[in-house]
Design a protein around this motif. Sequence first.
Motif, PDB file in Angstrom:
ATOM      1  N   ARG A 187       0.844  -1.189   0.000  1.00 37.45           N
ATOM      2  CA  ARG A 187       0.000   0.000   0.000  1.00 37.45           C
ATOM      3  C   ARG A 187       0.885   1.247   0.000  1.00 37.45           C
ATOM      4  NH1 ARG A 187      -2.285  -3.773   3.471  1.00 37.45           N
ATOM      5  NH2 ARG A 187      -4.509  -4.228   3.194  1.00 37.45           N
ATOM      6  N   ALA A 188       0.247   2.404  -0.154  1.00 35.72           N
ATOM      7  CA  ALA A 188       1.002   3.658  -0.232  1.00 35.72           C
ATOM      8  C   ALA A 188       0.506   4.629   0.821  1.00 35.72           C
ATOM      9  CB  ALA A 188       0.858   4.284  -1.618  1.00 35.72           C
ATOM     10  N   VAL A 189       1.443   5.403   1.363  1.00 34.62           N
ATOM     11  CA  VAL A 189       1.139   6.544   2.232  1.00 34.62           C
ATOM     12  C   VAL A 189       1.510   7.802   1.446  1.00 34.62           C
ATOM     13  CG1 VAL A 189       1.710   7.748   4.367  1.00 34.62           C
ATOM     14  CG2 VAL A 189       1.597   5.253   4.369  1.00 34.62           C
ATOM     15  N   PRO A 190       0.540   8.700   1.220  1.00 28.57           N
ATOM     16  CA  PRO A 190      -0.797   8.763   1.806  1.00 28.57           C
ATOM     17  C   PRO A 190      -1.912   8.276   0.879  1.00 28.57           C
ATOM     18  CG  PRO A 190      -0.273  10.881   0.878  1.00 28.57           C
ATOM     19  CD  PRO A 190       0.894   9.988   0.571  1.00 28.57           C
ATOM     20  N   GLY A 191      -1.585   7.697  -0.291  1.00 23.06           N
ATOM     21  CA  GLY A 191      -2.632   7.336  -1.241  1.00 23.06           C
ATOM     22  C   GLY A 191      -3.651   6.373  -0.687  1.00 23.06           C
ATOM     23  N   ASP A 192      -3.191   5.353   0.063  1.00 24.77           N
ATOM     24  CA  ASP A 192      -4.099   4.363   0.646  1.00 24.77           C
ATOM     25  C   ASP A 192      -4.334   4.592   2.134  1.00 24.77           C
ATOM     26  OD1 ASP A 192      -4.383   2.704  -1.761  1.00 24.77           O
ATOM     27  OD2 ASP A 192      -2.267   2.214  -1.430  1.00 24.77           O
ATOM     28  N   VAL A 193      -3.308   5.030   2.830  1.00 29.26           N
ATOM     29  CA  VAL A 193      -3.408   5.245   4.271  1.00 29.26           C
ATOM     30  C   VAL A 193      -2.726   6.569   4.619  1.00 29.26           C
ATOM     31  CG1 VAL A 193      -2.920   4.334   6.574  1.00 29.26           C
ATOM     32  CG2 VAL A 193      -3.296   2.749   4.670  1.00 29.26           C
ATOM     33  N   SER A 194      -3.453   7.441   5.302  1.00 29.72           N
ATOM     34  CA  SER A 194      -2.868   8.675   5.819  1.00 29.72           C
ATOM     35  C   SER A 194      -2.387   8.441   7.247  1.00 29.72           C
ATOM     36  CB  SER A 194      -3.887   9.816   5.807  1.00 29.72           C
ATOM     37  OG  SER A 194      -4.132  10.248   4.482  1.00 29.72           O
ATOM     38  N   VAL A 195      -1.233   9.029   7.595  1.00 30.29           N
ATOM     39  CA  VAL A 195      -0.639   8.809   8.916  1.00 30.29           C
ATOM     40  C   VAL A 195      -0.254  10.154   9.530  1.00 30.29           C
ATOM     41  CG1 VAL A 195       1.264   7.747  10.201  1.00 30.29           C
ATOM     42  CG2 VAL A 195       0.254   6.546   8.234  1.00 30.29           C
ATOM     43  N   VAL A 196      -0.627  10.332  10.798  1.00 29.72           N
ATOM     44  CA  VAL A 196      -0.215  11.506  11.579  1.00 29.72           C
ATOM     45  C   VAL A 196       0.501  11.012  12.827  1.00 29.72           C
ATOM     46  CG1 VAL A 196      -0.957  13.571  12.829  1.00 29.72           C
ATOM     47  CG2 VAL A 196      -2.172  12.870  10.757  1.00 29.72           C
ATOM     48  N   GLY A 197       1.630  11.621  13.152  1.00 26.55           N
ATOM     49  CA  GLY A 197       2.364  11.274  14.359  1.00 26.55           C
ATOM     50  C   GLY A 197       2.189  12.325  15.443  1.00 26.55           C
ATOM     51  N   PHE A 198       3.061  12.267  16.439  1.00 27.30           N
ATOM     52  CA  PHE A 198       3.026  13.229  17.556  1.00 27.30           C
ATOM     53  C   PHE A 198       4.455  13.413  18.052  1.00 27.30           C
ATOM     54  CE2 PHE A 198       2.041  15.398  21.368  1.00 27.30           C
ATOM     55  CZ  PHE A 198       0.685  15.730  21.376  1.00 27.30           C
ATOM     56  N   ASP A 199       4.872  14.631  18.246  1.00 28.08           N
ATOM     57  CA  ASP A 199       6.154  15.093  18.798  1.00 28.08           C
ATOM     58  C   ASP A 199       6.874  16.025  17.833  1.00 28.08           C
ATOM     59  OD1 ASP A 199       6.012  13.831  21.268  1.00 28.08           O
ATOM     60  OD2 ASP A 199       7.169  12.075  20.620  1.00 28.08           O
TER      61      ASP A 199
END
Length: 357
Positions: free
Chosen positions: A282-294
């Motif tokens: 899969r691809a980020v962000p085409g299939d899955v969006s990801v947000v982190g913290f820090d």
Amino acid sequence: MAHVAARAGVSGQTVSRVVNASPRVDPATRARVEAAMAELGYRPHRAARALRTGRTQTLGLVVSTLASVGNSRMLQAVADAAALRGYALTVVTLGADADVATAFERLAEQGVDGAIVLNEATERVREADLPAAGLRLVVVDAPQDDRFGPMPSSSPVPPFSPVPPFSPVPPFSPVPPFSIVETDHAAGARSAVEHLLALGHQTVHHLAGPAGSFAAAERERGWRETLAEAGAAAPPLVRGDWTSASGFAAASALLDGGATAVFAANDQMALGLLRAVAESGRAVPGDVSVVGFDDVADAADYRPPLTTVRQDFDTLGGRAVAVLVEGIEAGATVAFETVPTHLVVRGSTAPAPSPGR
């Protein structure tokens, strides 16, 4: 000091004020004294000052571990802020089974003037007897349970009324016997979830931090509350341990659950998730969006660059030191401060994929 006073043509008291950064010295006089100090090679003698003032100009730092990026960043911020104020720093790490009371005893034996307790270690402050009178505390990211009553949520807030340090606190007192400085984790999580929902994702999955962590619990709370307010169902969370390896290991549960958007409780776990998504085809962000913290130093160089919630470690550490030193030098006050977060949008988030993609 007498030699400096003679060279600068001022009194010994004026030299003392300059050494102690007192505002009661005009700039021209301060410059003359500092020039005399430099010419004579004068340095304050910490041991002699301790005998005179009863203070060692040393702060303690209690932390569970320095292996996590957040704790190591906080150590740097606290050390820098302490040095700017002329204080040395003594660090005690607890490890998995250590007793926080033992850490306080070790710091007291070394004569520190006060201590800062970081993150996961703050939970143990609630479980331990308070340290001996005279050792002032500031806890960073402390749970606010009913024992101490409700705490205000605005940022920042004025200090509470002065209280004697470590006096007995009755049940439901609004004033804990130590000061609290914390990041607004819940608001940071809210900004991450709102960003993903605004991109058209039906819900947001959560890769949570370890159980027992105040920061992880607050980020989870912000995630849940924001989804509830938006009328979106909260998927079962998956828990990691702050490491990128745990983010990689958790990815299968998230992807099998149909996640198109994931809010990870820190950037290291997000990094492991990015790798797992790529290895799944899969691809980020085409299939899955990801947000982190820090917003760690490398977050902008992840592939893709990571959208994340910036936690201001420098301000957090600086305020913890400032509150502690002001209590030591100006008298005992108990304060509560919240440091805001900021969403940094980069390349790891995009509109939700179309149905059937």
